[in-house]
Design an enzyme around this catalytic site. Structure first.
Site, short mmCIF file in Angstrom:
data_model
loop_
_atom_site.label_atom_id
_atom_site.label_comp_id
_atom_site.label_asym_id
_atom_site.label_seq_id
_atom_site.Cartn_x
_atom_site.Cartn_y
_atom_site.Cartn_z
N HIS A 141 1.05 -1.11 -0.10
CA HIS A 141 -0.14 -0.29 -0.13
C HIS A 141 0.82 1.30 -0.05
O HIS A 141 1.80 1.43 0.84
CB HIS A 141 -0.81 0.04 1.29
CG HIS A 141 -1.68 1.28 1.26
ND1 HIS A 141 -2.61 1.72 0.42
CD2 HIS A 141 -1.75 2.32 2.21
CE1 HIS A 141 -3.17 2.59 0.63
NE2 HIS A 141 -2.77 3.02 1.63
N LYS A 162 -0.33 11.38 1.40
CA LYS A 162 0.45 10.43 0.60
C LYS A 162 0.04 10.96 -0.94
O LYS A 162 1.05 11.25 -1.80
CB LYS A 162 0.44 8.95 0.45
CG LYS A 162 0.79 8.44 1.83
CD LYS A 162 1.09 6.94 1.88
CE LYS A 162 -0.43 6.37 1.68
NZ LYS A 162 -1.26 6.44 2.91
N ASP A 180 -1.93 3.59 -4.64
CA ASP A 180 -2.72 2.68 -3.75
C ASP A 180 -2.19 1.24 -3.55
O ASP A 180 -1.95 0.69 -2.41
CB ASP A 180 -4.20 2.63 -3.86
CG ASP A 180 -5.02 2.04 -2.90
OD1 ASP A 180 -4.94 2.34 -1.78
OD2 ASP A 180 -5.97 1.31 -3.34
N ARG A 248 18.82 13.71 15.00
CA ARG A 248 19.17 14.46 13.89
C ARG A 248 20.36 14.31 13.15
O ARG A 248 20.60 14.92 12.09
CB ARG A 248 19.11 16.08 14.65
CG ARG A 248 17.60 16.35 15.23
CD ARG A 248 17.62 17.85 15.84
NE ARG A 248 17.79 18.87 14.80
CZ ARG A 248 17.99 20.20 14.86
NH1 ARG A 248 17.93 20.63 16.43
NH2 ARG A 248 18.02 20.91 13.96
#
Length: 320
Positions: A141, A162, A180, A248
């Site tokens: 997906h 998305k 999808d 980071r």
């Protein structure tokens, strides 16, 4: 084990390989499939009675032998040698079909095809076709895009944006492959190829806008039929606390295993005010640099260590 029918192989390659039916039409549903002890490349080969292939190809030498066999020169009969398991016989090089071979295939429901192409080229094309068609597959997906010629799969929970991100990337000149349901095929030991099902091809679903035909809106170059998967970008929902805990200066390389193939992955926190399209482009550019042996994080850390050593030496050499 994955398999295909002779009928599908004929339909997919009829024009490219100049195939025509000669006999055995009733065996069109015979299956060609991967065997546990044989690779896909071993499915196709020249006529072989000792180690038979599922697809037997008759070239010049094999045709000459069959003619001798039919004339009785060898002392064998067709049934003596052809009592083997095979799904399909192809006579290549535009050679005439032996009457004995035609009758045998007709009686035993073995599809017999002819081709005008030379047998080595014919077998090479069939091996590539079968390797792609019979590859192990999975469905993921997400949205699969071509970004700077790199296959990028964008994943994440529903509602993170998305499709909106994909739409913005397409508007910036990148291309859509699948939305999808992304079909992934392992076409090599370390290679995954992503494709789109025919039903969903060209379409992108965006909340509030519905289903968009990307090809009609952005043109032909906005769509790609397939691409090698090289990078996974996973979107995660982030709040202030998550952003504070984020490493980071992480130098760890994240990977995700799909069909036993490790694919490089990057996690992008989704927060208000972040331009995700720019971040995705930067992630892809950074990945390309890493493929060339350049790692910005390691370069920074090395520069930092060098500076610390220089400062330490200067401090030691400084007179009291």
């Amino acid at each position: 084990m994955p398999s295909i029918s002779v009928r599908r192989l004929f339909d997919d390659n009829q024009y490219k390989l100049q195939l025509a039916w000669a006999a055995g039409n009733s065996g069109a549903d015979n299956r060609i499939g991967v065997e546990a002890d044989k690779p896909v490349l071993a499915l196709v080969g020249h006529l072989n009675f000792i180690h038979p292939n599922q697809i037997q190809v008759v070239g010049l030498a094999e045709s000459e032998y069959l003619n001798r066999l039919e004339s009785g020169e060898t002392g064998y009969q067709f049934g003596d040698l052809f009592d083997i398991s095979m799904s399909l016989v192809i006579v290549a090089n535009d050679l005439p079909v032996s009457p004995g071979l035609r009758d045998y295939c007709h009686k035993n429901d073995i599809p017999l095809l002819t081709s005008k192409l030379e047998s080595p080229y014919l077998m090479d094309v069939l091996r590539i076709y079968l390797q792609r068609t019979l590859a192990a597959s999975s469905v993921k997906h997400g949205v699969f895009l071509d970004v700077f010629e790199i296959g990028v799969l964008i994943t994440g929970h529903s509602g993170l944006g998305k499709s909106e991100l994909a739409l913005e990337l397409i508007s910036r000149g990148h291309s859509l492959i699948a939305d999808d349901a992304v079909e992934l095929f392992r076409i090599g030991p370390e290679t995954l190829e992503g494709r789109c099902s025919p039903m969903l091809r060209d379409f992108l679903e965006v909340r509030g806008l519905g289903i968009l035909n990307i090809r009609h809106i952005f043109g032909e170059t906005s769509i790609r039929p397939k691409k090698i998967l090289q990078l996974i970008i996973n979107l995660v929902e982030a709040d202030d606390e998550y952003m504070k805990q984020l490493d980071r200066l992480s130098i760890r390389t994240e990977t995700e295993s799909i069909l036993n193939v490790n694919v490089r992955s990057v996690t992008l926190p989704v927060a208000v005010g972040r331009n995700l399209a720019v971040l995705v482009e930067a992630a892809v550019r950074n990945y390309i640099l890493q493929l060339r042996g350049k790692d910005s994080t390691r370069e920074f850390l090395e520069r930092h260590q060098t500076q610390l050593k220089e400062n330490e030496q200067n401090h030691e050499n400084r007179p009291d």
